[in-house]
Design an enzyme around this catalytic site. Structure first.
Site, PDB file in Angstrom:
ATOM      1  N   ASP A 162      34.378  37.445  34.589  1.00 36.12           N
ATOM      2  CA  ASP A 162      33.339  38.398  33.829  1.00 36.12           C
ATOM      3  C   ASP A 162      32.601  37.547  33.002  1.00 36.12           C
ATOM      4  O   ASP A 162      32.937  37.678  31.744  1.00 36.12           O
ATOM      5  CB  ASP A 162      33.947  39.564  33.409  1.00 36.12           C
ATOM      6  CG  ASP A 162      32.877  40.555  33.001  1.00 36.12           C
ATOM      7  OD1 ASP A 162      31.700  40.286  33.181  1.00 36.12           O
ATOM      8  OD2 ASP A 162      33.337  41.652  32.374  1.00 36.12           O
ATOM      9  N   LYS A 200      38.390  48.214  26.588  1.00 38.93           N
ATOM     10  CA  LYS A 200      37.712  47.557  25.814  1.00 38.93           C
ATOM     11  C   LYS A 200      37.813  47.670  24.340  1.00 38.93           C
ATOM     12  O   LYS A 200      38.342  49.192  23.941  1.00 38.93           O
ATOM     13  CB  LYS A 200      36.072  47.688  26.045  1.00 38.93           C
ATOM     14  CG  LYS A 200      35.084  46.823  25.394  1.00 38.93           C
ATOM     15  CD  LYS A 200      33.746  46.867  26.034  1.00 38.93           C
ATOM     16  CE  LYS A 200      32.790  45.835  25.406  1.00 38.93           C
ATOM     17  NZ  LYS A 200      31.408  45.725  26.228  1.00 38.93           N
ATOM     18  N   ASP A 210      40.471  42.717  30.398  1.00 42.33           N
ATOM     19  CA  ASP A 210      39.265  41.514  30.455  1.00 42.33           C
ATOM     20  C   ASP A 210      39.557  40.683  29.176  1.00 42.33           C
ATOM     21  O   ASP A 210      39.723  41.131  27.911  1.00 42.33           O
ATOM     22  CB  ASP A 210      37.916  42.297  30.225  1.00 42.33           C
ATOM     23  CG  ASP A 210      36.783  41.328  30.164  1.00 42.33           C
ATOM     24  OD1 ASP A 210      36.660  40.429  29.235  1.00 42.33           O
ATOM     25  OD2 ASP A 210      35.876  41.803  30.688  1.00 42.33           O
ATOM     26  N   ASP A 230      32.532  39.817  22.291  1.00 42.98           N
ATOM     27  CA  ASP A 230      32.611  40.140  23.712  1.00 42.98           C
ATOM     28  C   ASP A 230      31.473  39.351  24.386  1.00 42.98           C
ATOM     29  O   ASP A 230      30.383  40.262  25.172  1.00 42.98           O
ATOM     30  CB  ASP A 230      32.741  41.328  24.193  1.00 42.98           C
ATOM     31  CG  ASP A 230      32.780  41.668  25.607  1.00 42.98           C
ATOM     32  OD1 ASP A 230      33.725  40.858  26.334  1.00 42.98           O
ATOM     33  OD2 ASP A 230      32.500  42.560  25.964  1.00 42.98           O
ATOM     34  N   GLU A 249      39.506  49.531  33.219  1.00 42.31           N
ATOM     35  CA  GLU A 249      39.332  48.397  32.348  1.00 42.31           C
ATOM     36  C   GLU A 249      39.240  48.931  30.949  1.00 42.31           C
ATOM     37  O   GLU A 249      38.143  49.724  30.677  1.00 42.31           O
ATOM     38  CB  GLU A 249      37.992  47.675  32.640  1.00 42.31           C
ATOM     39  CG  GLU A 249      37.721  46.665  31.727  1.00 42.31           C
ATOM     40  CD  GLU A 249      36.500  45.631  32.325  1.00 42.31           C
ATOM     41  OE1 GLU A 249      35.801  46.092  33.303  1.00 42.31           O
ATOM     42  OE2 GLU A 249      36.263  44.586  31.692  1.00 42.31           O
ATOM     43  N   TRP A 254      34.799  50.736  34.623  1.00 41.00           N
ATOM     44  CA  TRP A 254      34.766  50.546  33.380  1.00 41.00           C
ATOM     45  C   TRP A 254      33.544  51.253  32.847  1.00 41.00           C
ATOM     46  O   TRP A 254      32.569  51.469  33.479  1.00 41.00           O
ATOM     47  CB  TRP A 254      34.265  48.925  33.119  1.00 41.00           C
ATOM     48  CG  TRP A 254      33.981  48.797  31.482  1.00 41.00           C
ATOM     49  CD1 TRP A 254      34.846  48.697  30.675  1.00 41.00           C
ATOM     50  CD2 TRP A 254      32.454  48.681  30.998  1.00 41.00           C
ATOM     51  NE1 TRP A 254      34.124  48.710  29.566  1.00 41.00           N
ATOM     52  CE2 TRP A 254      32.652  48.625  29.643  1.00 41.00           C
ATOM     53  CE3 TRP A 254      31.295  48.806  31.621  1.00 41.00           C
ATOM     54  CZ2 TRP A 254      31.579  48.691  28.748  1.00 41.00           C
ATOM     55  CZ3 TRP A 254      30.263  48.784  30.859  1.00 41.00           C
ATOM     56  CH2 TRP A 254      30.188  48.620  29.270  1.00 41.00           C
ATOM     57  N   ASP A 290      30.872  37.304  26.754  1.00 38.88           N
ATOM     58  CA  ASP A 290      31.019  36.896  28.004  1.00 38.88           C
ATOM     59  C   ASP A 290      30.220  35.400  28.359  1.00 38.88           C
ATOM     60  O   ASP A 290      29.384  35.253  29.157  1.00 38.88           O
ATOM     61  CB  ASP A 290      30.027  37.941  28.850  1.00 38.88           C
ATOM     62  CG  ASP A 290      30.819  39.116  28.653  1.00 38.88           C
ATOM     63  OD1 ASP A 290      31.725  39.375  29.594  1.00 38.88           O
ATOM     64  OD2 ASP A 290      30.510  39.868  28.137  1.00 38.88           O
ATOM     65  N   HIS A 336      37.862  41.500  25.537  1.00 42.11           N
ATOM     66  CA  HIS A 336      37.884  42.957  25.351  1.00 42.11           C
ATOM     67  C   HIS A 336      38.900  43.237  24.190  1.00 42.11           C
ATOM     68  O   HIS A 336      39.441  44.280  24.137  1.00 42.11           O
ATOM     69  CB  HIS A 336      38.160  43.861  26.301  1.00 42.11           C
ATOM     70  CG  HIS A 336      36.855  43.744  26.991  1.00 42.11           C
ATOM     71  ND1 HIS A 336      36.664  44.709  27.998  1.00 42.11           N
ATOM     72  CD2 HIS A 336      35.812  43.086  27.112  1.00 42.11           C
ATOM     73  CE1 HIS A 336      35.603  44.701  28.633  1.00 42.11           C
ATOM     74  NE2 HIS A 336      34.784  43.677  28.138  1.00 42.11           N
ATOM     75  N   HIS A 386      39.699  40.176  34.285  1.00 41.68           N
ATOM     76  CA  HIS A 386      38.229  39.914  33.988  1.00 41.68           C
ATOM     77  C   HIS A 386      38.492  38.474  33.251  1.00 41.68           C
ATOM     78  O   HIS A 386      38.506  38.563  32.069  1.00 41.68           O
ATOM     79  CB  HIS A 386      37.542  40.638  33.478  1.00 41.68           C
ATOM     80  CG  HIS A 386      36.906  41.889  34.276  1.00 41.68           C
ATOM     81  ND1 HIS A 386      35.949  42.638  33.947  1.00 41.68           N
ATOM     82  CD2 HIS A 386      37.236  41.940  35.910  1.00 41.68           C
ATOM     83  CE1 HIS A 386      35.535  43.485  35.119  1.00 41.68           C
ATOM     84  NE2 HIS A 386      36.262  42.702  36.062  1.00 41.68           N
TER      85      HIS A 386
HETATM   86  C1  RNT Z   1      31.784  45.284  29.973  1.00 37.84           C
HETATM   87  C2  RNT Z   1      32.862  45.215  31.111  1.00 37.84           C
HETATM   88  C3  RNT Z   1      32.347  45.110  32.482  1.00 37.84           C
HETATM   89  C4  RNT Z   1      30.838  44.371  32.794  1.00 37.84           C
HETATM   90  C5  RNT Z   1      31.141  44.389  34.105  1.00 37.84           C
HETATM   91  C6  RNT Z   1      29.471  44.003  34.476  1.00 37.84           C
HETATM   92  O1  RNT Z   1      32.274  44.950  28.761  1.00 37.84           O
HETATM   93  O2  RNT Z   1      33.573  43.780  30.642  1.00 37.84           O
HETATM   94  O3  RNT Z   1      33.412  44.421  33.293  1.00 37.84           O
HETATM   95  O4  RNT Z   1      31.040  43.384  32.170  1.00 37.84           O
HETATM   96  O5  RNT Z   1      31.164  45.616  34.784  1.00 37.84           O
HETATM   97 ZN    ZN Z   2      34.940  43.106  32.167  1.00 35.13          ZN
END
Ligand code: RNT
Ligand code: ZN
Length: 413
Positions: free
Chosen positions: A320, A222, A253, A288, A220, A179, A290, A256, A280
């Site tokens: 994640d 986003k 993810d 986003d 990955e 990523w 988390d 994302h 993720h």
């Molecule tokens: C970032 C991505 C990625 C990170 C990690 C720490 O937006 O989601 O996966 O969160 O690599």
């Molecule tokens: Zn991620």
């Protein structure tokens, strides 16, 4: 109790023991970065960058590798099943030495491999393309500056090889997930140029063929990040195309995409065209952000799709999230268990009956069954899974975390 649940589920044609077996053989890859707010062990200034943001300053975060391992051992003692560790390259065991990202070696990760072996964990890996002066202007693999691109290409190549060594030593393929933060705050004039450079860089990174029994490459995407609101080079379309063309794994993810867009619905399409999936599992709140994963509709939908698509053998489930505003051990354990509960609920779905109703065009029956499934005694099965794995049920979870906070975390200043 469990016999009562088994009988009830048998009436719906669901085999509880088979669900418990599937739970035992589905690892979740625990992201190391929940333990220290994505800090890592390079000894830098702690600037995260890359549009990533951890909020909160709950006391007790892990400051050293030993503390992080101790915390992970605590989390593992709260999780039923067998799991994996998901490590970022910035978490190497550098022994106080300054090792730049283009100079990391297997030896910096050997103690992690050994620890995983001792814990019975598989290991996954990630190049760290943020929190570094060469990522400060927002670009890495797609940078117009060849020197910057080459630096990150080298880092990613090293990571794949270290990943393969991890996989070889542990006898279980390591998923190495790329990523990058590359993107722009405002409207770009040359989207194509950035994407062409990213494609070329990735081609160089992945040029060396590695044995997929040791290393599995994932990419990955986003939608946007803080400071990259208008343009992200590695968008979903970019990586979907890249993964299909190059047959890498694709990482989805949950945070994302657009706020109302779920990743569950994508699984059946994507798996027709890419060999494997990395998830993720995360929870975005307005952005986003988390947040800690919950036993919520979105997570349940993801797991339901994995089961309905027979996708578990081709899916690597990772997490994640990073919340520094509550006890970090609790965040880890609650989030991972929420993902596991969602998977269990999915495995207990009356799949055959649902499919039969659907194929017969009996959507009334399908709707009724889906509603009925929600009120089935799945909680008893969850407690049984915890009991068989000798870990606390939800009831004992927080007391156990509080004891650890008192005896360990509160002593960290
Ligand atoms: C970032 C991505 C990625 C990170 C990690 C720490 O937006 O989601 O996966 O969160 O690599
Ligand atoms: Zn991620």
């Amino acid at each position: 109790m469990i016999d009562f649940a088994k009988e009830r589920y048998a009436e719906l044609g669901v085999d509880v023991e088979a669900a418990l077996e599937a739970m035992a053989s589905t690892p979740i890859s625990l992201h190391c970065w929940q333990g220290d707010d994505v800090g890592g062990f390079e000894g830098g200034d702690g600037e995260l960058g890359g549009g990533l943001a951890v909020t909160g300053n709950y006391p007790g975060k892990a400051r050293t590798i030993d503390e992080l391992r101790l915390d992970l051992e605590k989390v593992l003692s709260l999780l039923p099943g067998n799991h994996r560790l998901n490590l970022h390259a910035s978490y190497g065991d550098f022994g106080g030495e300054k090792v730049d990202r283009d100079a990391i070696e297997l030896k910096h990760f050997q103690s992690w491999i050994d620890w995983c072996k001792a814990q019975g964990l598989g290991l996954d890996f990630n190049p760290t393309c943020f929190g570094h002066e060469k990522a400060d202007d927002g670009f890495t693999l797609s940078s117009p500056d060849k020197g910057i691109r080459d630096f990150w290409i080298e880092h990613c190549k090293l990571c794949r090889n270290i990943g393969a060594a991890m996989g070889e030593q542990l006898g279980s393929a390591c998923v190495t997930n790329v990523w990058i933060p590359d993107g722009m705050k405002d409207t770009p004039a040359d989207r194509l140029g950035y994407r062409q450079r990213l494609e070329a860089s990735l081609d160089t990174v992945f040029a060396e063929k590695l044995d997929t029994a040791k290393n599995i490459d994932a990419v990955e995407s986003k939608l946007f990040g803080i400071g990259s609101e208008s343009f992200v080079v590695g968008s979903h379309e970019f990586y979907l195309g890249y993964a299909i063309k190059n047959q890498t794994a694709l990482c989805l993810d949950a945070g994302h995409f657009h706020p109302t867009e779920g990743i569950a619905e994508k699984i059946s399409s994507v798996l027709l065209y890419v060999p494997e999936l990395l998830l993720h599992v995360s929870r975005g709140v307005r952005w986003d952000s988390d947040h800690v994963v919950l036993f919520d509709d979105a997570t349940q939908a993801i797991m339901a799709e994995l089961v309905r698509c027979d996708a578990l053998p081709r899916t690597h489930i990772g997490l994640d999230f990073f919340d520094a505003s509550i006890n970090r051990i609790a965040a880890w354990a609650i989030g991972t268990r929420a993902a596991q509960k969602s998977l269990l609920l999915a495995l207990l779905e009356p799949r055959e009956k649902l499919r039969a109703a659907e194929l017969a065009g009996d959507y009334t029956q399908r709707l009724a069954l889906l509603e009925q499934a929600k009120a089935m005694p799945w909680g008893i099965v969850w407690e049984e899974f915890c009991k068989r794995n000798d870990v606390p049920a939800d009831q004992g979870l927080i007391t156990s975390v509080q004891d650890y906070e008192k005896s360990v975390l509160s002593k960290r200043s």
